[in-house]
Design a protein around this motif. Structure first.
Motif, PDB file in Angstrom:
ATOM      1  N   ALA A  51       0.829  -1.203   0.000  1.00 27.04           N
ATOM      2  CA  ALA A  51       0.000   0.000   0.000  1.00 27.04           C
ATOM      3  C   ALA A  51       0.865   1.256   0.000  1.00 27.04           C
ATOM      4  O   ALA A  51       0.635   2.180  -0.780  1.00 27.04           O
ATOM      5  N   LEU A  52       1.876   1.266   0.834  1.00 26.25           N
ATOM      6  CA  LEU A  52       2.717   2.456   0.964  1.00 26.25           C
ATOM      7  C   LEU A  52       3.635   2.677  -0.233  1.00 26.25           C
ATOM      8  O   LEU A  52       3.795   3.804  -0.701  1.00 26.25           O
ATOM      9  N   GLU A  78      -6.719  -5.382  -4.414  1.00 25.64           N
ATOM     10  CA  GLU A  78      -6.414  -4.032  -3.975  1.00 25.64           C
ATOM     11  C   GLU A  78      -6.151  -4.008  -2.476  1.00 25.64           C
ATOM     12  O   GLU A  78      -6.596  -4.890  -1.736  1.00 25.64           O
ATOM     13  N   VAL A  79      -5.417  -2.986  -2.073  1.00 28.70           N
ATOM     14  CA  VAL A  79      -5.082  -2.778  -0.666  1.00 28.70           C
ATOM     15  C   VAL A  79      -5.333  -1.309  -0.344  1.00 28.70           C
ATOM     16  O   VAL A  79      -4.899  -0.426  -1.085  1.00 28.70           O
ATOM     17  N   LEU A  93      -4.754   3.872  -1.492  1.00 24.92           N
ATOM     18  CA  LEU A  93      -5.333   2.714  -2.180  1.00 24.92           C
ATOM     19  C   LEU A  93      -4.391   2.348  -3.311  1.00 24.92           C
ATOM     20  O   LEU A  93      -3.979   3.219  -4.087  1.00 24.92           O
ATOM     21  N   ARG A  94      -4.038   1.061  -3.386  1.00 23.38           N
ATOM     22  CA  ARG A  94      -3.215   0.573  -4.496  1.00 23.38           C
ATOM     23  C   ARG A  94      -3.837  -0.672  -5.086  1.00 23.38           C
ATOM     24  O   ARG A  94      -4.353  -1.521  -4.366  1.00 23.38           O
ATOM     25  N   THR A 115      -3.854   5.891  -5.318  1.00 23.66           N
ATOM     26  CA  THR A 115      -4.401   7.196  -4.949  1.00 23.66           C
ATOM     27  C   THR A 115      -4.100   7.413  -3.477  1.00 23.66           C
ATOM     28  O   THR A 115      -4.267   6.511  -2.660  1.00 23.66           O
ATOM     29  N   LEU A 116      -3.660   8.624  -3.149  1.00 23.13           N
ATOM     30  CA  LEU A 116      -3.338   8.999  -1.773  1.00 23.13           C
ATOM     31  C   LEU A 116      -4.188  10.200  -1.385  1.00 23.13           C
ATOM     32  O   LEU A 116      -4.280  11.164  -2.151  1.00 23.13           O
ATOM     33  N   TRP A 117      -4.816  10.101  -0.211  1.00 26.50           N
ATOM     34  CA  TRP A 117      -5.646  11.178   0.314  1.00 26.50           C
ATOM     35  C   TRP A 117      -5.155  11.611   1.687  1.00 26.50           C
ATOM     36  O   TRP A 117      -4.617  10.804   2.436  1.00 26.50           O
TER      37      TRP A 117
END
Length: 154
Positions: A51-52, A78-79, A93-94, A115-117
């Motif tokens: 994920a990171l 997905e993770v 989310l990846r 996507t990073l929020w």
């Protein structure tokens, strides 16, 4: 970095969706992931690292190799990881490269996506920080202050 919530789908041995809510640990800053051999402990660490950074915890497998052999064909791998750094909260989310059913039952290729929020105190999305794989990885590196290799050592 403190993990808050990990959601994995069709990842490693987990064919469906699994949610690990780290907030159930309360204020504990130290915890142990334990279980019998083959029960999925390393997969949890792989999912956090994927994920990171888009890499697994041992950097031995690529994201696309983490798709569950037991997942339904239409279930996307997905993770999603919610994590905190100090008072700031984030969600990433990846999805790895994968083949998913498309029109007419034909398989279509879905490329690695991320996507990073930034998350507000109430849990809502406050701001989209990145929508591209490289940008998300770079942002995570900046937020955590670690590369993937350094994170794996810690």
């Amino acid at each position: 970095m403190k993990p808050v919530k990990l959601t994995i789908s069709a990842f490693g041995p987990y064919a469906g969706t699994q949610v690990i809510d780290f907030t159930e640990l309360g204020d504990r800053s130290f915890f142990l992931i334990h279980g019998p051999t083959g029960s999925g402990k390393t997969t949890i660490l792989d999912a956090i690292c994927f994920a990171l950074y888009g890499d697994t915890s041992g950097a031995e497998r690529k994201g696309e190799q983490m798709r569950s052999d037991h997942a339904a064909p239409g279930t996307a791998t997905e993770v999603t990881l919610d994590f905190a750094v100090g008072a700031a909260r984030y969600r990433i989310l990846r999805r790895p490269d994968q083949m998913l059913p498309g029109r007419g039952g034909k398989l279509r290729e879905e490329k690695h996506a991320a996507t990073l929020w930034r998350i507000a105190a109430d849990g809502s999305v406050a701001e989209v920080l990145a929508t591209k794989v490289r940008d998300a990885t770079d942002q995570v590196r900046a937020i955590l202050g670690f590369s993937a290799a350094e994170f794996r050592q810690v």
